[in-house]
Scaffold this active site. Sequence first.
Site, PDB file in Angstrom:
ATOM      1  N   TYR A  56       1.003  -1.233  -0.148  1.00  0.00           N
ATOM      2  CA  TYR A  56       0.143   0.044   0.046  1.00  0.00           C
ATOM      3  C   TYR A  56       0.773   1.305   0.013  1.00  0.00           C
ATOM      4  O   TYR A  56       1.809   1.408   0.992  1.00  0.00           O
ATOM      5  CB  TYR A  56      -0.992   0.026   1.218  1.00  0.00           C
ATOM      6  CG  TYR A  56      -2.066  -1.020   1.288  1.00  0.00           C
ATOM      7  CD1 TYR A  56      -1.879  -2.135   0.372  1.00  0.00           C
ATOM      8  CD2 TYR A  56      -2.764  -1.276   2.203  1.00  0.00           C
ATOM      9  CE1 TYR A  56      -2.934  -3.023   0.101  1.00  0.00           C
ATOM     10  CE2 TYR A  56      -3.608  -2.201   2.234  1.00  0.00           C
ATOM     11  CZ  TYR A  56      -3.959  -3.199   1.206  1.00  0.00           C
ATOM     12  OH  TYR A  56      -4.729  -4.210   1.264  1.00  0.00           O
ATOM     13  N   HIS A 117      -0.104 -11.941   1.277  1.00  0.00           N
ATOM     14  CA  HIS A 117      -1.115 -11.019   0.466  1.00  0.00           C
ATOM     15  C   HIS A 117      -2.008 -11.777  -0.598  1.00  0.00           C
ATOM     16  O   HIS A 117      -3.159 -11.571  -0.804  1.00  0.00           O
ATOM     17  CB  HIS A 117      -0.642 -10.013  -0.080  1.00  0.00           C
ATOM     18  CG  HIS A 117      -1.515  -8.804  -0.146  1.00  0.00           C
ATOM     19  ND1 HIS A 117      -1.055  -7.445  -0.072  1.00  0.00           N
ATOM     20  CD2 HIS A 117      -2.687  -8.647  -0.424  1.00  0.00           C
ATOM     21  CE1 HIS A 117      -1.924  -6.427  -0.333  1.00  0.00           C
ATOM     22  NE2 HIS A 117      -3.180  -7.188  -0.404  1.00  0.00           N
TER      23      HIS A 117
HETATM   24  N1  LIG Z   1      -6.080  -8.324   0.544  1.00  0.00           N
HETATM   25  C1  LIG Z   1      -6.628  -7.960  -0.227  1.00  0.00           C
HETATM   26  O1  LIG Z   1      -6.092  -8.274  -1.412  1.00  0.00           O
HETATM   27  C2  LIG Z   1      -7.106  -6.803  -0.244  1.00  0.00           C
HETATM   28  C3  LIG Z   1      -7.842  -5.997  -1.466  1.00  0.00           C
HETATM   29  C4  LIG Z   1      -8.474  -5.120  -1.391  1.00  0.00           C
HETATM   30  C5  LIG Z   1      -8.626  -4.344   0.023  1.00  0.00           C
HETATM   31  N2  LIG Z   1      -8.121  -4.725   1.075  1.00  0.00           N
HETATM   32  C6  LIG Z   1      -8.250  -4.158   2.402  1.00  0.00           C
HETATM   33  O2  LIG Z   1      -9.682  -4.040   2.651  1.00  0.00           O
HETATM   34  C7  LIG Z   1      -9.880  -2.350   2.699  1.00  0.00           C
HETATM   35  C8  LIG Z   1     -11.377  -2.146   2.344  1.00  0.00           C
HETATM   36  O3  LIG Z   1     -11.481  -2.481   1.033  1.00  0.00           O
HETATM   37  P1  LIG Z   1     -11.457  -1.619  -0.172  1.00  0.00           P
HETATM   38  O4  LIG Z   1     -10.874  -0.184   0.242  1.00  0.00           O
HETATM   39  O5  LIG Z   1     -11.191  -2.023  -1.319  1.00  0.00           O
HETATM   40  O6  LIG Z   1     -13.262  -1.092  -0.268  1.00  0.00           O
HETATM   41  P2  LIG Z   1     -14.328  -0.751   0.792  1.00  0.00           P
HETATM   42  O7  LIG Z   1     -13.878  -0.496   1.796  1.00  0.00           O
HETATM   43  O8  LIG Z   1     -15.498  -1.633   0.368  1.00  0.00           O
HETATM   44  O9  LIG Z   1     -14.596   0.778   0.057  1.00  0.00           O
HETATM   45  C9  LIG Z   1     -13.945   2.084   0.153  1.00  0.00           C
HETATM   46  C10 LIG Z   1     -14.725   3.048  -0.685  1.00  0.00           C
HETATM   47  O10 LIG Z   1     -15.989   3.080  -0.219  1.00  0.00           O
HETATM   48  C11 LIG Z   1     -16.128   4.183   0.269  1.00  0.00           C
HETATM   49  N3  LIG Z   1     -17.018   4.047   1.570  1.00  0.00           N
HETATM   50  C12 LIG Z   1     -16.570   3.667   2.892  1.00  0.00           C
HETATM   51  N4  LIG Z   1     -17.637   3.599   3.494  1.00  0.00           N
HETATM   52  C13 LIG Z   1     -18.593   4.034   3.140  1.00  0.00           C
HETATM   53  C14 LIG Z   1     -19.930   4.370   3.650  1.00  0.00           C
HETATM   54  N5  LIG Z   1     -20.278   4.127   4.681  1.00  0.00           N
HETATM   55  N6  LIG Z   1     -20.983   4.836   2.582  1.00  0.00           N
HETATM   56  C15 LIG Z   1     -20.417   5.456   1.543  1.00  0.00           C
HETATM   57  N7  LIG Z   1     -19.337   5.306   0.796  1.00  0.00           N
HETATM   58  C16 LIG Z   1     -18.302   4.823   1.808  1.00  0.00           C
HETATM   59  C17 LIG Z   1     -15.176   5.209   0.683  1.00  0.00           C
HETATM   60  O11 LIG Z   1     -15.008   6.466   0.086  1.00  0.00           O
HETATM   61  P3  LIG Z   1     -15.038   7.581   1.161  1.00  0.00           P
HETATM   62  O12 LIG Z   1     -13.514   7.567   1.375  1.00  0.00           O
HETATM   63  O13 LIG Z   1     -15.490   8.842   0.422  1.00  0.00           O
HETATM   64  O14 LIG Z   1     -15.622   7.275   2.263  1.00  0.00           O
HETATM   65  C18 LIG Z   1     -14.073   4.419  -0.342  1.00  0.00           C
HETATM   66  O15 LIG Z   1     -14.037   4.993  -1.679  1.00  0.00           O
HETATM   67  C19 LIG Z   1      -8.869  -1.704   2.046  1.00  0.00           C
HETATM   68  O16 LIG Z   1      -8.690  -0.456   2.348  1.00  0.00           O
HETATM   69  C20 LIG Z   1      -7.909  -2.834   2.631  1.00  0.00           C
HETATM   70  O17 LIG Z   1      -7.220  -2.594   3.765  1.00  0.00           O
HETATM   71  C21 LIG Z   1      -7.536  -6.016   1.069  1.00  0.00           C
END
Ligand SMILES: NC(=O)c1ccc[n+]([C@@H]2O[C@H](COP(=O)([O-])OP(=O)(O)OC[C@H]3O[C@@H](n4cnc5c(N)ncnc54)[C@H](OP(=O)(O)O)[C@@H]3O)[C@@H](O)[C@H]2O)c1
Length: 272
Positions: A56, A117
Amino acid sequence: MKYESIGSISLPKIGFGTWKIGGGSNANHSLDLQSLAALRSALELGYIHIDTAETYGAGHTEELVGQAIRGSGIKRETFFITSKVKPEHLQYDAVLKSCEGSLRRLGLEYLDLYLIHWPSSGMNLAESFRALNKLVRDGKVLHLGVSNFNLKLLKQSQELAETPLLTDQVPYSIFDRTYAKNGVLEYCQNNNILLTAYSPVGQGHFPVNKTLMSMAEKHKVTPYQIALAWLVIQPRVIAIPMSFDPQHQKENFDAAEIELNSDEIEQLDPMG
Ligand SMILES: NC(=O)c1ccc[n+]([C@@H]2O[C@H](COP(=O)([O-])OP(=O)(O)OC[C@H]3O[C@@H](n4cnc5c(N)ncnc54)[C@H](OP(=O)(O)O)[C@@H]3O)[C@@H](O)[C@H]2O)c1
């Protein structure tokens, strides 16, 4: 906050993701103020499980997480910090070096959880776990897990880990049931492994439908909160949404408290 407990480990149902904080695949220093503000507000709201990775922001995200933790004045032991070794670093020496790098950037003496990962096609899982087991024996890592592992690889990892494998971190949300359909969710639930749901709010792009809307109105919450509540009501499932927005962070944090009744769960279950 509700918790999920396995043995002596108790983890909040909702943790905080950090992908895009401090950058995407590369560091983005122009985001530092915004990123640190997002981390600060998350810690102030009470998030204690922080999910990050060496990839990241090409390591910069870990630096910012470390900075926010130190600046919070909250004791290290309160936090549960997860980081991940990338698929290009799965050889024995590379795993040890990656972990040292994460610890240095985070400014920590140990990680609570260290994950592979992603699997890589040429990986030698036994070799990777030899290094991961050493990290646990040396006290650099408290618990091991994997991410994006299918059922076969998850079972192999369980065999190779000298300590109980804590989690498989996979994409899981109301509209993404890949890891429910491929058997990983059920296996985790039957074998005391956490399924950590990433992208739990569909990266902010949910097709919000009438059912979600009307349920949200009834509970006086948002459809995103209903989607999160549906996830974490499931045994052995925890979620790690990411948000820069303090209002969204609070909504996500509070979603674990929403009580969905069995009729509502029945309406949400077939949505994926
Ligand atoms: N292990 C892996 O391969 C892998 C892959 C992907 C992600 N991850 C981990 O999982 C975490 C979460 O996944 P992600 O970041 O892909 O997606 P996510 O948490 O599903 O979505 C994040 C997005 O959703 C918006 N959001 C969040 N809460 C919201 C709400 N209550 N209402 C409206 N919009 C909302 C955020 O915008 P705003 O900032 O405007 O709120 C952001 O753009 C990552 O940050 C990472 O740590 C791991």
